[in-house]
Enzyme design. Structure first.
Site, PDB file in Angstrom:
ATOM      1  N   TYR A   1     114.464  65.147  81.383  1.00  0.00           N
ATOM      2  CA  TYR A   1     114.265  66.610  81.493  1.00  0.00           C
ATOM      3  C   TYR A   1     115.627  67.304  81.464  1.00  0.00           C
ATOM      4  O   TYR A   1     115.845  68.279  80.729  1.00  0.00           O
ATOM      5  CB  TYR A   1     113.510  66.924  82.789  1.00  0.00           C
ATOM      6  CG  TYR A   1     113.540  68.379  83.203  1.00  0.00           C
ATOM      7  CD1 TYR A   1     112.960  69.370  82.417  1.00  0.00           C
ATOM      8  CD2 TYR A   1     114.153  68.766  84.411  1.00  0.00           C
ATOM      9  CE1 TYR A   1     112.991  70.706  82.806  1.00  0.00           C
ATOM     10  CE2 TYR A   1     114.176  70.097  84.804  1.00  0.00           C
ATOM     11  CZ  TYR A   1     113.605  71.056  84.002  1.00  0.00           C
ATOM     12  OH  TYR A   1     113.635  72.381  84.380  1.00  0.00           O
TER      13      TYR A   1
HETATM   14  N1  LIG Z   1     110.516  76.314  88.952  1.00  0.00           N
HETATM   15  C1  LIG Z   1     111.716  75.782  89.148  1.00  0.00           C
HETATM   16  O1  LIG Z   1     112.106  75.456  90.277  1.00  0.00           O
HETATM   17  C2  LIG Z   1     112.656  75.580  87.987  1.00  0.00           C
HETATM   18  C3  LIG Z   1     113.911  74.992  88.248  1.00  0.00           C
HETATM   19  C4  LIG Z   1     114.792  74.812  87.193  1.00  0.00           C
HETATM   20  C5  LIG Z   1     114.453  75.223  85.927  1.00  0.00           C
HETATM   21  N2  LIG Z   1     113.233  75.764  85.684  1.00  0.00           N
HETATM   22  C6  LIG Z   1     112.898  76.194  84.330  1.00  0.00           C
HETATM   23  O2  LIG Z   1     112.413  77.520  84.372  1.00  0.00           O
HETATM   24  C7  LIG Z   1     111.434  77.724  83.348  1.00  0.00           C
HETATM   25  C8  LIG Z   1     110.147  78.227  83.949  1.00  0.00           C
HETATM   26  O3  LIG Z   1     109.657  77.245  84.862  1.00  0.00           O
HETATM   27  P1  LIG Z   1     108.316  77.417  85.665  1.00  0.00           P
HETATM   28  O4  LIG Z   1     108.534  76.837  87.002  1.00  0.00           O
HETATM   29  O5  LIG Z   1     107.819  78.804  85.538  1.00  0.00           O
HETATM   30  O6  LIG Z   1     107.364  76.421  84.865  1.00  0.00           O
HETATM   31  P2  LIG Z   1     105.843  76.595  84.375  1.00  0.00           P
HETATM   32  O7  LIG Z   1     105.411  75.235  83.922  1.00  0.00           O
HETATM   33  O8  LIG Z   1     105.046  77.269  85.414  1.00  0.00           O
HETATM   34  O9  LIG Z   1     105.975  77.565  83.125  1.00  0.00           O
HETATM   35  C9  LIG Z   1     106.290  77.133  81.833  1.00  0.00           C
HETATM   36  C10 LIG Z   1     105.258  77.736  80.876  1.00  0.00           C
HETATM   37  O10 LIG Z   1     105.638  77.361  79.554  1.00  0.00           O
HETATM   38  C11 LIG Z   1     104.455  77.084  78.815  1.00  0.00           C
HETATM   39  N3  LIG Z   1     104.801  76.179  77.708  1.00  0.00           N
HETATM   40  C12 LIG Z   1     105.221  74.894  77.789  1.00  0.00           C
HETATM   41  N4  LIG Z   1     105.425  74.387  76.551  1.00  0.00           N
HETATM   42  C13 LIG Z   1     105.142  75.375  75.676  1.00  0.00           C
HETATM   43  C14 LIG Z   1     105.166  75.472  74.246  1.00  0.00           C
HETATM   44  N5  LIG Z   1     105.506  74.424  73.497  1.00  0.00           N
HETATM   45  N6  LIG Z   1     104.795  76.636  73.673  1.00  0.00           N
HETATM   46  C15 LIG Z   1     104.429  77.717  74.433  1.00  0.00           C
HETATM   47  N7  LIG Z   1     104.399  77.674  75.791  1.00  0.00           N
HETATM   48  C16 LIG Z   1     104.747  76.521  76.395  1.00  0.00           C
HETATM   49  C17 LIG Z   1     103.517  76.447  79.820  1.00  0.00           C
HETATM   50  O11 LIG Z   1     102.145  76.580  79.450  1.00  0.00           O
HETATM   51  C18 LIG Z   1     103.846  77.212  81.110  1.00  0.00           C
HETATM   52  O12 LIG Z   1     102.953  78.288  81.317  1.00  0.00           O
HETATM   53  C19 LIG Z   1     111.322  76.378  82.638  1.00  0.00           C
HETATM   54  O13 LIG Z   1     112.177  76.402  81.530  1.00  0.00           O
HETATM   55  C20 LIG Z   1     111.816  75.386  83.663  1.00  0.00           C
HETATM   56  O14 LIG Z   1     112.309  74.223  83.043  1.00  0.00           O
HETATM   57  C21 LIG Z   1     112.321  75.958  86.690  1.00  0.00           C
END
Ligand SMILES: NC(=O)c1ccc[n+]([C@@H]2O[C@H](COP(=O)([O-])OP(=O)(O)OC[C@H]3O[C@@H](n4cnc5c(N)ncnc54)[C@H](O)[C@@H]3O)[C@@H](O)[C@H]2O)c1
Length: 335
Positions: free
Chosen positions: A152
Site C-alpha cells: 500500500y
Molecule cells: N483514513 C485514513 O486514516 C487514511 C490514512 C492515510 C491515507 N489515507 C488515504 O486517504 C484517501 C481516502 O481514504 P478513506 O479513508 O476515505 O478511504 P475510503 O476507502 O473510505 O474511500 C476511498 C473511496 O475510493 C473509492 N475507490 C476506490 N477505488 C476506486 C476506483 N478505482 N475508482 C473510483 N473510486 C474508487 C472507494 O469506493 C471509496 O469510496 C485514500 O487515498 C487513502 O489511501 C487515508
C-alpha cells in the site's frame, strides 16, 4: 469554482465534499462504490451529498481510461484525488487492487491534467505509511522514504513520484498530502475505532496489536478537511518563487508534499479507554504481536502545513465522543 473530488463516497472524500460545498464550490464526486467495505455506508454518504444541488455524482472506475474523456467534459478548476484502495492489511492479500486503484487511476488523472486548460491544482492523498521503517520522530517531509514496509505504501509513494515527474514535464501544480490515521463520524469499518466500538458493543474481544504498544497520530476528520481545503485553494503556491517551505527543496516546478496530522501521538491504550468511557463498557482485550507491515509509532511534524493556516483543534476525547454519538445514532443502538 468547480472541484472534482474522487472517492466522494468514501470516508474522507465525503467530508471533503461537504467542506467544499459549504464554501460555495460546485462539487463533482467520482467513486466506483466498490465492496471493499459495507457499500450501504458509501451509498448513504452519497445520498447526503446529493441533497445539495451543487453536488453531482459520477459512478466511475478511475482505472479505466475513459475517465480522461469524462474529466475533459467536466473541466474542473481543482481535482482532489481521495479515491484509493486503502488499508494496510488488505494489501498483503490483494496487491493488484492497489496497482489498479492507486497507480493506474492516478496515471489517468495525470494524463488528463497534462493537457487541461482549466486545472489549477491537483491535490492527492498520500499516507504516513510512506515513512515505513523510519524511526526518526516526528516524521518530516524531508526524511527518506525509500524503505516502505508494505505494498500500500509503495503505491502511495509511487503517486508522489508520478506527480513529481508530471509536475516537471507539464508544469502541473501538485500537492501530495500525507494523512496520519484519520478518524471521525462516517469512518471506515476496517479501522481501529470502528472495529473496537463494534466489538465492545457485541461483547467480543478486540485485537490489540503490538501488545498495546502502538502510538498513533490520530487526526480528526474535520481537521483533515480543513487542511485539504487550505492547501487546495492556496493561491500563493507557485514554486520556485514560494519561499514559505523548507521542503520540497530542489524541485524547480510546482510540486510539494505536506504532512497532515495532529502532531500529537496517542497511546493506543488511551484511545481504547476513551471508547470504553463513551460506551460505558469495558473492552475484552486480546493482546497480539505486531502485524506484518505495521509501524509501532506515527508522529507528524506539521510545521510546514501550519504555514497555510492549518491548525488541528479536535482533542481525542472530543473526536471519539463525536464518533460514538454518530455510530449509536446511525446503527440505532441504545447503551
Ligand atoms: N483514513 C485514513 O486514516 C487514511 C490514512 C492515510 C491515507 N489515507 C488515504 O486517504 C484517501 C481516502 O481514504 P478513506 O479513508 O476515505 O478511504 P475510503 O476507502 O473510505 O474511500 C476511498 C473511496 O475510493 C473509492 N475507490 C476506490 N477505488 C476506486 C476506483 N478505482 N475508482 C473510483 N473510486 C474508487 C472507494 O469506493 C471509496 O469510496 C485514500 O487515498 C487513502 O489511501 C487515508
Amino acid at each position: 469554482m468547480k472541484v472534482v473530488i474522487t472517492g466522494s463516497s468514501g470516508f474522507i472524500g465525503f467530508h471533503a465534499a461537504k467542506k467544499f460545498l459549504d464554501n460555495g464550490f460546485e462539487v463533482i464526486g467520482i467513486d466506483n462504490e466498490n465492496d471493499y467495505y459495507d457499500k450501504e455506508l458509501k451509498t448513504n454518504r452519497r445520498k447526503i451529498l446529493l441533497s445539495n444541488e451543487n453536488f453531482k455524482f459520477e459512478c466511475l472506475d478511475l482505472s479505466k481510461d475513459t475517465i480522461i474523456e469524462k474529466l475533459n467534459e467536466i473541466s474542473p478548476d481543482y481535482i482532489v484525488n481521495l479515491a484509493a484502495q486503502a488499508g494496510v492489511r488488505h494489501s498483503l492479500k490483494f496487491p493488484h487492487d492497489y496497482t489498479r486503484s492507486n497507480i493506474d487511476s492516478f496515471l489517468n488523472i495525470l494524463e488528463y491534467a497534462k493537457s487541461s486548460d482549466s486545472l489549477q491544482h491537483l491535490v492527492y492523498a498520500s499516507t504516513s505509511s510512506v515513512y515505513g521503517a523510519n524511526t526518526d520522530l516526528p516524521f518530516q517531509e524531508s526524511h527518506g522514504v525509500d524503505h516502505p514496509l508494505q505494498y500500500y505504501a509503495v503505491t502511495k509513494r509511487a503517486n508522489e513520484l508520478m506527480a513529481h515527474s508530471y509536475s516537471n514535464l507539464y508544469n502541473i501544480r501538485t500537492t501530495g498530502l500525507r494523512f496520519f490515521t484519520v478518524y471521525g463520524p462516517w469512518g471506515r469499518p476496517d479501522m481501529a475505532l470502528f472495529l473496537f466500538t463494534d466489538a465492545i458493543l457485541k461483547g467480543e474481544p478486540i485485537k490489540v496489536f503490538n501488545n498495546g504498544n502502538h502510538k498513533r497520530d490520530f487526526t480528526y476528520v474535520d481537521d483533515i478537511v480543513q487542511g485539504i481545503f487550505l492547501s487546495t485553494t492556496d493561491t500563493k503556491f507557485v514554486t520556485p518563487d514560494d519561499h514559505r517551505f523548507k521542503n520540497p527543496s530542489i524541485s524547480k516546478f510546482p510540486y510539494r508534499i505536506l504532512n497532515i496530522g495532529r502532531g500529537k501521538p496517542e497511546n493506543l491504550e488511551d484511545f481504547i479507554t476513551e471508547i470504553e468511557e463513551n460506551l460505558g463498557k469495558k473492552a475484552n482485550k486480546e493482546y497480539l504481536p505486531m502485524q506484518p507491515g505495521d509501524v509501532p509509532t506515527s508522529h507528524a511534524d506539521i510545521s510546514e502545513i501550519m504555514k497555510l493556516g492549518y491548525k488541528p483543534e479536535t482533542s481525542i476525547s472530543q473526536g471519539v465522543k463525536n464518533f460514538i454519538e454518530w455510530y449509536l445514532d446511525y446503527y440505532n443502538i441504545e447503551v
